[in-house]
Design a protein around this motif. Structure first.
Motif, PDB file in Angstrom:
ATOM      1  N   UNK A 107       0.864  -1.175   0.000  1.00 33.21           N
ATOM      2  CA  UNK A 107       0.000   0.000   0.000  1.00 33.21           C
ATOM      3  C   UNK A 107       0.903   1.228   0.000  1.00 33.21           C
ATOM      4  N   UNK A 108       0.750   2.066  -1.027  1.00 35.02           N
ATOM      5  CA  UNK A 108       1.545   3.284  -1.165  1.00 35.02           C
ATOM      6  C   UNK A 108       0.726   4.488  -0.706  1.00 35.02           C
ATOM      7  N   UNK A 109       1.282   5.243   0.223  1.00 36.42           N
ATOM      8  CA  UNK A 109       0.697   6.502   0.686  1.00 36.42           C
ATOM      9  C   UNK A 109       1.670   7.610   0.299  1.00 36.42           C
ATOM     10  N   UNK A 110       1.237   8.654  -0.376  1.00 38.37           N
ATOM     11  CA  UNK A 110       2.154   9.726  -0.749  1.00 38.37           C
ATOM     12  C   UNK A 110       2.804  10.398   0.463  1.00 38.37           C
ATOM     13  N   UNK A 111       2.143  10.293   1.635  1.00 43.44           N
ATOM     14  CA  UNK A 111       2.686  10.906   2.847  1.00 43.44           C
ATOM     15  C   UNK A 111       2.064  10.246   4.079  1.00 43.44           C
ATOM     16  N   UNK A 112       2.679  10.528   5.213  1.00 44.00           N
ATOM     17  CA  UNK A 112       2.145  10.063   6.486  1.00 44.00           C
ATOM     18  C   UNK A 112       0.776  10.687   6.747  1.00 44.00           C
ATOM     19  N   UNK A 113       0.580  11.919   6.279  1.00 43.37           N
ATOM     20  CA  UNK A 113      -0.709  12.596   6.459  1.00 43.37           C
ATOM     21  C   UNK A 113      -1.841  11.835   5.782  1.00 43.37           C
ATOM     22  N   UNK A 114      -1.575  11.293   4.588  1.00 46.04           N
ATOM     23  CA  UNK A 114      -2.611  10.518   3.885  1.00 46.04           C
ATOM     24  C   UNK A 114      -2.927   9.257   4.681  1.00 46.04           C
ATOM     25  N   UNK A 115      -1.898   8.552   5.149  1.00 50.99           N
ATOM     26  CA  UNK A 115      -2.153   7.349   5.954  1.00 50.99           C
ATOM     27  C   UNK A 115      -2.936   7.703   7.214  1.00 50.99           C
ATOM     28  N   UNK A 116      -2.573   8.807   7.851  1.00 53.73           N
ATOM     29  CA  UNK A 116      -3.202   9.194   9.114  1.00 53.73           C
ATOM     30  C   UNK A 116      -4.644   9.658   8.956  1.00 53.73           C
ATOM     31  N   UNK A 117      -5.090   9.921   7.724  1.00 56.36           N
ATOM     32  CA  UNK A 117      -6.508  10.218   7.503  1.00 56.36           C
ATOM     33  C   UNK A 117      -7.362   8.996   7.830  1.00 56.36           C
ATOM     34  N   UNK A 118      -6.765   7.803   7.686  1.00 60.05           N
ATOM     35  CA  UNK A 118      -7.517   6.551   7.830  1.00 60.05           C
ATOM     36  C   UNK A 118      -7.193   5.771   9.109  1.00 60.05           C
ATOM     37  N   UNK A 119      -5.992   5.961   9.665  1.00 59.48           N
ATOM     38  CA  UNK A 119      -5.582   5.267  10.883  1.00 59.48           C
ATOM     39  C   UNK A 119      -5.050   6.268  11.889  1.00 59.48           C
ATOM     40  N   UNK A 120      -5.622   6.237  13.109  1.00 52.34           N
ATOM     41  CA  UNK A 120      -5.144   7.105  14.193  1.00 52.34           C
ATOM     42  C   UNK A 120      -3.800   6.611  14.693  1.00 52.34           C
ATOM     43  N   UNK A 121      -3.727   5.308  14.863  1.00 51.81           N
ATOM     44  CA  UNK A 121      -2.531   4.647  15.383  1.00 51.81           C
ATOM     45  C   UNK A 121      -2.633   3.174  15.013  1.00 51.81           C
ATOM     46  N   UNK A 122      -1.696   2.408  15.463  1.00 52.90           N
ATOM     47  CA  UNK A 122      -1.646   0.981  15.183  1.00 52.90           C
ATOM     48  C   UNK A 122      -2.996   0.314  15.416  1.00 52.90           C
ATOM     49  N   UNK A 123      -3.627  -0.156  14.325  1.00 49.13           N
ATOM     50  CA  UNK A 123      -4.871  -0.904  14.431  1.00 49.13           C
ATOM     51  C   UNK A 123      -6.114  -0.104  14.787  1.00 49.13           C
ATOM     52  N   UNK A 124      -6.019   1.208  14.858  1.00 48.67           N
ATOM     53  CA  UNK A 124      -7.171   2.039  15.234  1.00 48.67           C
ATOM     54  C   UNK A 124      -7.527   2.952  14.056  1.00 48.67           C
ATOM     55  N   UNK A 125      -8.684   2.694  13.483  1.00 50.95           N
ATOM     56  CA  UNK A 125      -9.138   3.485  12.338  1.00 50.95           C
ATOM     57  C   UNK A 125      -9.705   4.823  12.782  1.00 50.95           C
ATOM     58  N   UNK A 126      -9.593   5.825  11.919  1.00 47.78           N
ATOM     59  CA  UNK A 126     -10.308   7.082  12.118  1.00 47.78           C
ATOM     60  C   UNK A 126     -11.753   6.864  11.679  1.00 47.78           C
TER      61      UNK A 126
END
Length: 128
Positions: free
Chosen positions: A76-95
């Protein structure tokens, strides 16, 4: 990774990009082949992720040499950590947005589970 991915990575892999490598151990049901599983990941699972998690790109990899021959990796490619963090707050925890996306892909995930037992171990890597 092959010649076909070269233009994509030449244009998008920049410092700060995040790559999530999911190393999958697949134990197929008796009527399921490795090729059927690979096709499912390429044709259904990856596209479902890309549709429901906007901003990401997915790739299916198959081990051909070394310690994990015939293993599957879902990248899974995310252009940035910000993009990943839109969907996951932390390990195993979704937004909230991540939970909505996960609900949308539930039918595809349930279909995948019918193929056999899948054990997924992953690590997210940030490009330095």
């Amino acid at each position: 990774m092959g010649i076909g991915l070269t233009p994509l990575f030449a244009q998008t892999l920049q410092k700060g990009s995040v790559l999530g490598f999911h190393n999958i151990t697949f134990i197929p049901n008796p009527d399921v082949t490795m090729n059927l599983c690979l096709d499912f990941f390429k044709d259904k699972y990856g596209p479902a992720w890309e549709k429901n998690f906007p901003g990401i790109k997915t790739f299916v990899l198959k081990g051909i040499r070394g310690e994990c021959v015939d293993c599957i990796s879902f990248l899974v490619f995310f252009p940035s950590d910000d993009v990943r963090n839109k969907y996951w707050k932390e390990e195993g925890v979704y937004t909230e947005l991540g939970n909505a996306a996960r609900e949308n892909i539930r039918p595809v995930t349930e279909e995948m589970e019918k193929l056999g037992k899948i054990d997924d171990k992953y690590t997210d890597w940030v490009l330095q």
